[in-house]
Scaffold this active site. Structure first.
Site, PDB file in Angstrom:
ATOM      1  CB  THR A  28      -0.907  -0.020   1.257  1.00  0.00           C
ATOM      2  OG1 THR A  28      -1.870  -1.053   1.068  1.00  0.00           O
ATOM      3  CG2 THR A  28      -1.607   1.307   1.468  1.00  0.00           C
ATOM      4  CD  GLN A 101      -3.245  -7.863  -0.793  1.00  0.00           C
ATOM      5  OE1 GLN A 101      -3.001  -6.689  -0.535  1.00  0.00           O
ATOM      6  NE2 GLN A 101      -2.718  -8.869  -0.107  1.00  0.00           N
ATOM      7  CG  HIS A 177      -5.285  -8.589   2.030  1.00  0.00           C
ATOM      8  ND1 HIS A 177      -4.637  -9.357   2.970  1.00  0.00           N
ATOM      9  CD2 HIS A 177      -4.762  -7.339   2.147  1.00  0.00           C
ATOM     10  CE1 HIS A 177      -3.771  -8.593   3.628  1.00  0.00           C
ATOM     11  NE2 HIS A 177      -3.824  -7.367   3.147  1.00  0.00           N
ATOM     12  CG  ASN A 180      -0.835  -8.468   6.859  1.00  0.00           C
ATOM     13  OD1 ASN A 180      -0.194  -9.320   7.471  1.00  0.00           O
ATOM     14  ND2 ASN A 180      -0.364  -7.865   5.782  1.00  0.00           N
ATOM     15  CE1 TYR A 182      -6.034  -3.947   7.238  1.00  0.00           C
ATOM     16  CE2 TYR A 182      -4.491  -5.439   6.178  1.00  0.00           C
ATOM     17  CZ  TYR A 182      -4.765  -4.217   6.762  1.00  0.00           C
ATOM     18  OH  TYR A 182      -3.780  -3.267   6.879  1.00  0.00           O
ATOM     19  NE  ARG A 229       0.968 -11.345   1.338  1.00  0.00           N
ATOM     20  CZ  ARG A 229       1.774 -10.369   1.752  1.00  0.00           C
ATOM     21  NH1 ARG A 229       1.271  -9.251   2.242  1.00  0.00           N
ATOM     22  NH2 ARG A 229       3.077 -10.477   1.657  1.00  0.00           N
ATOM     23  CG  ASN A 237      -3.781  -4.170  10.944  1.00  0.00           C
ATOM     24  OD1 ASN A 237      -3.546  -3.018  11.285  1.00  0.00           O
ATOM     25  ND2 ASN A 237      -3.597  -4.609   9.710  1.00  0.00           N
ATOM     26  N   GLY A 318       8.790  -7.475  -0.287  1.00  0.00           N
ATOM     27  CA  GLY A 318       8.027  -6.246  -0.122  1.00  0.00           C
ATOM     28  C   GLY A 318       8.928  -5.029  -0.100  1.00  0.00           C
ATOM     29  NE  ARG A 319      10.135  -4.853   5.284  1.00  0.00           N
ATOM     30  CZ  ARG A 319      10.485  -5.433   6.427  1.00  0.00           C
ATOM     31  NH1 ARG A 319      10.706  -4.700   7.497  1.00  0.00           N
ATOM     32  NH2 ARG A 319      10.601  -6.754   6.492  1.00  0.00           N
TER      33      ARG A 319
HETATM   34  C1  LIG Z   1       4.620   0.198   2.963  1.00  0.00           C
HETATM   35  C2  LIG Z   1       4.022  -1.173   3.116  1.00  0.00           C
HETATM   36  C3  LIG Z   1       2.744  -1.421   2.636  1.00  0.00           C
HETATM   37  C4  LIG Z   1       2.183  -2.706   2.708  1.00  0.00           C
HETATM   38  N1  LIG Z   1       0.948  -2.933   2.157  1.00  0.00           N
HETATM   39  C5  LIG Z   1       0.441  -4.188   2.126  1.00  0.00           C
HETATM   40  C6  LIG Z   1      -0.775  -4.466   1.442  1.00  0.00           C
HETATM   41  O1  LIG Z   1      -1.418  -3.592   0.819  1.00  0.00           O
HETATM   42  N2  LIG Z   1      -1.224  -5.747   1.464  1.00  0.00           N
HETATM   43  C7  LIG Z   1      -0.554  -6.758   2.120  1.00  0.00           C
HETATM   44  O2  LIG Z   1      -1.001  -7.905   2.107  1.00  0.00           O
HETATM   45  N3  LIG Z   1       0.613  -6.514   2.746  1.00  0.00           N
HETATM   46  C8  LIG Z   1       1.135  -5.263   2.749  1.00  0.00           C
HETATM   47  N4  LIG Z   1       2.358  -5.042   3.344  1.00  0.00           N
HETATM   48  C9  LIG Z   1       3.154  -6.182   3.836  1.00  0.00           C
HETATM   49  C10 LIG Z   1       4.151  -6.638   2.771  1.00  0.00           C
HETATM   50  O3  LIG Z   1       3.480  -7.185   1.631  1.00  0.00           O
HETATM   51  C11 LIG Z   1       5.109  -7.731   3.295  1.00  0.00           C
HETATM   52  O4  LIG Z   1       4.349  -8.791   3.803  1.00  0.00           O
HETATM   53  C12 LIG Z   1       6.028  -7.220   4.402  1.00  0.00           C
HETATM   54  O5  LIG Z   1       6.641  -5.986   4.023  1.00  0.00           O
HETATM   55  C13 LIG Z   1       7.130  -8.253   4.695  1.00  0.00           C
HETATM   56  O6  LIG Z   1       7.869  -8.548   3.525  1.00  0.00           O
HETATM   57  P1  LIG Z   1       9.339  -7.912   3.272  1.00  0.00           P
HETATM   58  O7  LIG Z   1      10.165  -8.309   4.469  1.00  0.00           O
HETATM   59  O8  LIG Z   1       9.830  -8.513   2.010  1.00  0.00           O
HETATM   60  O9  LIG Z   1       9.161  -6.417   3.231  1.00  0.00           O
HETATM   61  C14 LIG Z   1       2.913  -3.753   3.326  1.00  0.00           C
HETATM   62  C15 LIG Z   1       4.194  -3.488   3.836  1.00  0.00           C
HETATM   63  C16 LIG Z   1       4.752  -2.235   3.737  1.00  0.00           C
HETATM   64  C17 LIG Z   1       6.150  -1.997   4.267  1.00  0.00           C
END
Ligand SMILES: Cc1cc2nc3c(=O)[nH]c(=O)nc-3n(C[C@H](O)[C@H](O)[C@H](O)COP(=O)(O)O)c2cc1C
Length: 365
Positions: A28, A101, A177, A180, A182, A229, A237, A318-319
């Site tokens: 997001t 998603q 989704h 997390n 939701y 997912r 949350n 992700g990050r």
């Molecule tokens: C800025 C940000 C926004 C995220 N938005 C979502 C999202 O919209 N949907 C979701 O399932 N996870 C979301 N996540 C979680 C990431 O998809 C991921 O699970 C999490 O960052 C861990 O993976 P990583 O270590 O590779 O970053 C978000 C994480 C971050 C940092």
């Protein structure tokens, strides 16, 4: 001799052909416009990241009720569909694949984000700890309104409509989704589901609505274009379950029986430790017969190892994708990764969004 699969080798998830096994995790970024539609800036952002084997878009609300953060791009109006079409066209033109998603936040919302200032909805009226991101800044989350069972078919219709819209927008598939904290996760876990009707209590009852959502989405497209997912042990949350193994083994058995394109699992605490000391959701690997998408704090070595050993078929980052649009190339060359700026994660403009250079651009500068 059988060779071990490689992170950079092609793979097929259901009907979706990936050029490599590096997936961009849903992120997001809160840059949609006043109509909750993506703009040309977002087209550019995803185009830059199209070398991922697959992009999973940021969570996209399936309805106004499903929205929980300011400036998130929905998939419930014609305008939103038209705008997402530009994203899918750009990603496909660059040789990439992209699924959307589908998101209903349940109780993780705020009256400011709902139509007519309504209360957010949830399985039960249990207030989450935490803050909502509204257009007026961060506000305390509120006690949600418990959904009547008679309202659930309407939410299934919203999921169906969103799936049809995703097809119209040119996506390669959808990801439900279920993670997390939701709405779907709120039904599955006993901290948030206190219902006494057919949707609460026993594990079978708590799985009922999430499985109805899966069946509605599959019915609106087909199983080969649908992934899901989950985050069985993540506290994200303010959620918890007293016995996640007892919930997720049968839930994943039911998902496996439906033959979905993939199961996307957040292993550990979202964005935190992979090992929380209790039951390890990677146990579910043997329960799900289809493709496993691993996520959470993976680095290059861990991802290469997971794919080579078969612990994962694909790995979602992700990050790292925020600051490294060419992440696949950097991983392939074992090049250094840029660090993302947290201040620009949510909201704002091109800064911290489309202005991260590729390796080539950085060395030319
Ligand atoms: C800025 C940000 C926004 C995220 N938005 C979502 C999202 O919209 N949907 C979701 O399932 N996870 C979301 N996540 C979680 C990431 O998809 C991921 O699970 C999490 O960052 C861990 O993976 P990583 O270590 O590779 O970053 C978000 C994480 C971050 C940092």
């Amino acid at each position: 001799m059988t060779s071990r699969p490689d992170l950079f080798s092609p793979v097929r998830l259901g009907a979706i052909e990936l050029a490599n096994r590096v997936v961009m995790a849903p992120l997001t970024r809160s840059r949609a416009d006043k109509d909750d539609a993506v703009t040309d800036l977002t087209v550019e952002y995803y185009r830059q990241r199209a070398s991922a084997g697959l992009i999973v878009t940021e969570g996209s609300p399936i309805s106004r009720q499903g929205k929980g953060y300011a400036y998130t791009p929905g998939i419930f109006t014609d305008l939103q569909v038209e705008r997402w079409r530009k994203v899918t066209d750009a990603v496909h033109a660059a040789g990439g694949r992209i699924v959307i998603q589908l998101w209903h936040v349940g109780r993780i919302s705020h009256p400011d984000l709902q139509a007519d200032g309504a209360l957010p909805v949830a399985p039960s009226a249990v207030r989450p700890e935490g803050k909502a991101f509204t257009e007026a800044g961060f506000k305390d989350l509120v006690t949600p309104r418990a959904l009547a069972a008679s309202e659930l078919p309407g939410i299934l219709d919203d999921f169906r409509r969103a799936t049809v819209n995703a097809r119209r927008a040119g996506f390669d598939g959808v990801e439900i989704h279920g993670a997390n904290g939701y709405l779907l996760d709120q039904f599955l876990k006993d901290k948030t589901n206190r219902r006494t009707d057919a949707y609460g209590g026993s594990v079978e009852n708590r799985m009922r609505f999430p499985l109805e959502v899966v069946d509605a989405v599959v019915g609106a497209w087909d199983k080969d274009h649908v992934g899901i997912r989950i985050s069985p042990v993540s506290p994200a949350n303010d959620i918890d379950d007293s016995d996640p193994k007892a919930v997720f083994v049968p839930f994943v058995e039911a998902l496996s029986a439906r033959g979905l394109a993939y199961l996307h699992v957040i292993e550990g605490a979202t964005g935190g430790p992979r090992d929380l000391g209790g039951w390890d959701p990677r146990d579910l690997r043997s329960v799900f017969k289809g493709a496993w998408m691993g996520n959470n704090s993976y680095d290059r070595d861990l991802a290469m190892e997971a794919v080579a050993t078969g612990e994962a078929d694909v790995v979602a980052f992700g990050r790292p994708f925020i600051a490294n649009p060419d992440l696949v190339e950097r991983l392939r060359r074992n090049a250094p990764l840029a660090e993302p700026d947290r201040a620009t994660f949510y909201g704002g403009d091109a800064k911290g969004y489309t202005d991260y250079p590729t390796l080539g651009e950085a060395s030319a500068a």
